[in-house]
Design a protein around this motif. Structure first.
Motif, mmCIF file in Angstrom:
data_model
loop_
_atom_site.group_PDB
_atom_site.id
_atom_site.type_symbol
_atom_site.label_atom_id
_atom_site.label_comp_id
_atom_site.label_asym_id
_atom_site.label_seq_id
_atom_site.Cartn_x
_atom_site.Cartn_y
_atom_site.Cartn_z
ATOM 1 N N ALA A 43 0.824 -1.214 0.000
ATOM 2 C CA ALA A 43 0.000 0.000 0.000
ATOM 3 C C ALA A 43 0.855 1.259 0.000
ATOM 4 C CB ALA A 43 -0.924 -0.003 1.208
ATOM 5 N N ARG A 44 0.315 2.308 -0.616
ATOM 6 C CA ARG A 44 0.978 3.608 -0.637
ATOM 7 C C ARG A 44 0.173 4.583 0.218
ATOM 8 N NH1 ARG A 44 4.447 3.584 -5.226
ATOM 9 N NH2 ARG A 44 4.729 1.389 -5.792
ATOM 10 N N ILE A 45 0.871 5.515 0.833
ATOM 11 C CA ILE A 45 0.214 6.499 1.696
ATOM 12 C C ILE A 45 -0.566 7.504 0.864
ATOM 13 C CG2 ILE A 45 0.603 8.399 3.320
ATOM 14 C CD1 ILE A 45 3.093 6.829 4.287
ATOM 15 N N VAL A 46 -1.803 7.788 1.292
ATOM 16 C CA VAL A 46 -2.621 8.833 0.686
ATOM 17 C C VAL A 46 -2.757 10.007 1.653
ATOM 18 C CG1 VAL A 46 -4.877 9.418 -0.293
ATOM 19 C CG2 VAL A 46 -3.866 7.155 -0.719
ATOM 20 N N THR A 47 -3.197 9.751 2.877
ATOM 21 C CA THR A 47 -3.224 10.790 3.909
ATOM 22 C C THR A 47 -2.572 10.251 5.170
ATOM 23 O OG1 THR A 47 -5.372 10.185 4.894
ATOM 24 C CG2 THR A 47 -5.401 11.695 2.999
ATOM 25 N N ALA A 48 -2.104 11.174 5.990
ATOM 26 C CA ALA A 48 -1.481 10.799 7.260
ATOM 27 C C ALA A 48 -1.735 11.908 8.274
ATOM 28 C CB ALA A 48 0.022 10.590 7.098
ATOM 29 N N SER A 49 -1.858 11.506 9.522
ATOM 30 C CA SER A 49 -2.033 12.464 10.612
ATOM 31 C C SER A 49 -1.232 12.027 11.826
ATOM 32 C CB SER A 49 -3.508 12.592 11.010
ATOM 33 O OG SER A 49 -4.274 13.143 9.970
ATOM 34 N N ILE A 50 -0.617 13.006 12.478
ATOM 35 C CA ILE A 50 0.037 12.786 13.766
ATOM 36 C C ILE A 50 -0.443 13.896 14.694
ATOM 37 C CG2 ILE A 50 2.218 12.691 15.038
ATOM 38 C CD1 ILE A 50 3.551 11.796 12.411
ATOM 39 N N VAL A 51 -1.027 13.499 15.807
ATOM 40 C CA VAL A 51 -1.528 14.449 16.797
ATOM 41 C C VAL A 51 -0.788 14.208 18.101
ATOM 42 C CG1 VAL A 51 -3.562 15.326 18.001
ATOM 43 C CG2 VAL A 51 -3.799 14.383 15.691
ATOM 44 N N VAL A 52 -0.246 15.268 18.697
ATOM 45 C CA VAL A 52 0.465 15.150 19.969
ATOM 46 C C VAL A 52 -0.413 15.741 21.064
ATOM 47 C CG1 VAL A 52 2.554 15.710 21.259
ATOM 48 C CG2 VAL A 52 2.679 15.338 18.775
ATOM 49 N N LEU A 53 -0.658 14.944 22.101
ATOM 50 C CA LEU A 53 -1.499 15.369 23.212
ATOM 51 C C LEU A 53 -0.682 15.476 24.481
ATOM 52 C CD1 LEU A 53 -3.251 13.241 21.288
ATOM 53 C CD2 LEU A 53 -5.047 13.916 22.871
ATOM 54 N N GLY A 54 -1.057 16.406 25.335
ATOM 55 C CA GLY A 54 -0.413 16.563 26.627
ATOM 56 C C GLY A 54 -0.948 15.564 27.630
ATOM 57 N N PRO A 55 -0.391 15.550 28.836
ATOM 58 C CA PRO A 55 -0.853 14.612 29.871
ATOM 59 C C PRO A 55 -2.340 14.758 30.188
ATOM 60 C CG PRO A 55 1.238 15.605 30.484
ATOM 61 C CD PRO A 55 0.758 16.357 29.280
ATOM 62 N N ASP A 56 -2.880 15.972 29.973
ATOM 63 C CA ASP A 56 -4.300 16.202 30.254
ATOM 64 C C ASP A 56 -5.200 15.832 29.074
ATOM 65 O OD1 ASP A 56 -3.543 18.185 28.527
ATOM 66 O OD2 ASP A 56 -4.376 19.849 29.703
ATOM 67 N N GLY A 57 -4.599 15.359 27.998
ATOM 68 C CA GLY A 57 -5.382 14.975 26.836
ATOM 69 C C GLY A 57 -5.633 16.094 25.852
ATOM 70 N N ALA A 58 -5.164 17.297 26.165
ATOM 71 C CA ALA A 58 -5.354 18.432 25.257
ATOM 72 C C ALA A 58 -4.367 18.343 24.094
ATOM 73 C CB ALA A 58 -5.164 19.749 26.008
ATOM 74 N N VAL A 59 -4.808 18.748 22.914
ATOM 75 C CA VAL A 59 -3.956 18.695 21.731
ATOM 76 C C VAL A 59 -2.875 19.773 21.811
ATOM 77 C CG1 VAL A 59 -3.881 18.937 19.224
ATOM 78 C CG2 VAL A 59 -5.793 17.740 20.301
ATOM 79 N N GLU A 60 -1.619 19.351 21.718
ATOM 80 C CA GLU A 60 -0.492 20.272 21.748
ATOM 81 C C GLU A 60 -0.027 20.657 20.346
ATOM 82 O OE1 GLU A 60 2.495 18.255 24.072
ATOM 83 O OE2 GLU A 60 1.645 18.964 25.956
ATOM 84 N N SER A 61 -0.099 19.719 19.416
ATOM 85 C CA SER A 61 0.275 20.005 18.035
ATOM 86 C C SER A 61 -0.337 18.947 17.135
ATOM 87 C CB SER A 61 1.798 20.019 17.869
ATOM 88 O OG SER A 61 2.360 18.744 18.158
ATOM 89 N N ALA A 62 -0.450 19.291 15.856
ATOM 90 C CA ALA A 62 -1.044 18.357 14.905
ATOM 91 C C ALA A 62 -0.385 18.522 13.539
ATOM 92 C CB ALA A 62 -2.547 18.589 14.800
ATOM 93 N N HIS A 63 -0.239 17.410 12.849
ATOM 94 C CA HIS A 63 0.365 17.386 11.517
ATOM 95 C C HIS A 63 -0.548 16.579 10.600
ATOM 96 C CE1 HIS A 63 4.292 18.480 13.437
ATOM 97 N NE2 HIS A 63 3.794 17.721 14.405
ATOM 98 N N GLU A 64 -0.768 17.081 9.384
ATOM 99 C CA GLU A 64 -1.564 16.360 8.403
ATOM 100 C C GLU A 64 -0.889 16.429 7.045
ATOM 101 O OE1 GLU A 64 -5.895 16.383 8.381
ATOM 102 O OE2 GLU A 64 -5.851 17.848 10.019
ATOM 103 N N TRP A 65 -1.026 15.353 6.276
ATOM 104 C CA TRP A 65 -0.435 15.284 4.950
ATOM 105 C C TRP A 65 -1.428 14.679 3.959
ATOM 106 C CZ3 TRP A 65 2.120 13.844 9.398
ATOM 107 C CH2 TRP A 65 3.331 14.493 9.688
ATOM 108 N N LEU A 66 -1.373 15.159 2.720
ATOM 109 C CA LEU A 66 -2.074 14.549 1.598
ATOM 110 C C LEU A 66 -1.021 14.294 0.528
ATOM 111 C CD1 LEU A 66 -4.526 13.685 -0.098
ATOM 112 C CD2 LEU A 66 -4.837 16.099 -0.713
ATOM 113 N N ALA A 67 -0.883 13.050 0.132
ATOM 114 C CA ALA A 67 0.158 12.657 -0.817
ATOM 115 C C ALA A 67 -0.441 12.246 -2.155
ATOM 116 C CB ALA A 67 0.984 11.504 -0.257
ATOM 117 N N ASP A 68 0.329 12.460 -3.195
ATOM 118 C CA ASP A 68 0.063 11.810 -4.474
ATOM 119 C C ASP A 68 0.856 10.510 -4.444
ATOM 120 O OD1 ASP A 68 -0.040 10.854 -7.024
ATOM 121 O OD2 ASP A 68 0.758 12.644 -7.993
ATOM 122 N N PRO A 69 0.189 9.370 -4.290
ATOM 123 C CA PRO A 69 0.926 8.113 -4.085
ATOM 124 C C PRO A 69 1.705 7.635 -5.296
ATOM 125 C CG PRO A 69 -1.401 7.664 -4.352
ATOM 126 C CD PRO A 69 -1.265 9.167 -4.277
ATOM 127 N N GLY A 70 1.460 8.250 -6.443
ATOM 128 C CA GLY A 70 2.194 7.852 -7.631
ATOM 129 C C GLY A 70 1.575 6.682 -8.380
#
Length: 235
Positions: free
Chosen positions: A23-50
């Motif tokens: 399989a080839r990647i189409v979308t990806a997400s990484i979300v970083v949460l703090g100890p309290d569960g609150a979102v500290e940062s987020a990353h998203e990608w949309l790829a052309d898998p070729g």
């Protein structure tokens, strides 16, 4: 320190198919949460898998070949950025939560090999799917992310988008740890337990299948499947 007492990340991929080695990647997400569960940062990608995105896959995550080509970035760039973010998290000893992690990290392994990038260390990883099969061995019904979120009262809007699935996975793990306090331990220890659990779960399932299919094989490697020859893997 237990994993719940510190920051943790959530990771999810949407791809071109079910075979993790091809399989080839189409979308990806990484979300970083703090100890309290609150979102500290987020990353998203949309790829052309070729390659063409099969209609079946597009129906699941909503990204067609046409959209990926028009809006997505080159796969090599996307894979390199995802890999860099994940490795930075692992280097900082931040646990990465992924539901059915062996799929996502096997896809990453194949993509890194495909684009000549270093392999990830993949430690520590926390997988609500493997963990649930251990703590609720005799649970009946599906163990999909949606089914388990419904059981544990986790809201999953926009299912099968990488951002929603990533966030739901970490919230599901939090909810499971409330029900099973023994899961609230250092991430490294829980990671090592999952390696053993996955092997045992695969062996049990293989034994069950071999009652009617003597040649059945169930792979138990976790959090990444061992590579196979290039003709089968799509590397």
């Amino acid at each position: 320190m237990t994993w719940k007492s510190r920051s943790r990340a959530a990771f999810d991929l949407e791809t071109t198919g079910r075979n993790a080695r091809a399989a080839r990647i189409v979308t990806a997400s990484i979300v970083v949460l703090g100890p309290d569960g609150a979102v500290e940062s987020a990353h998203e990608w949309l790829a052309d898998p070729g390659i063409e995105i099969p209609a079946e896959a597009a129906q699941v995550h909503g990204v067609t070949t046409e959209r990926a080509r028009a809006e997505g970035r080159p796969a090599a760039e996307v894979v390199a950025e995802i890999s860099a973010v994940l490795q930075a998290l692992f280097d900082d000893d931040v646990p990465v939560v992924a539901f059915n992690a062996v799929y996502d990290f096997t896809v990453m392994a194949a993509e890194c090999a495909r684009h000549g990038l270093p392999q990830l260390t993949r430690f520590p990883v926390l997988d609500p799917y493997v963990i649930n099969k251990q703590v609720e061995r005799y649970r009946k019904g599906k163990r999909t992310l949606g089914a388990l979120c419904q059981q544990y009262g986790v809201v999953l809007d926009d299912a099968h988008t990488s951002a929603a699935d990533a966030l739901a996975a970490v919230q599901l793990l939090d909810a499971m740890a409330l029900k099973f306090p023994e899961l609230d331990k250092p991430a490294a220890a829980l990671h090592r337990s999952q390696v053993d659990w996955s092997l045992a779960q695969a062996a049990d399932f293989e034994a069950y299948l071999r009652r009617t299919k003597p040649a059945a094989v169930v792979e138990g490697d976790w959090p990444v499947l061992a590579p196979v020859d290039a003709s089968r893997s799509g590397f």
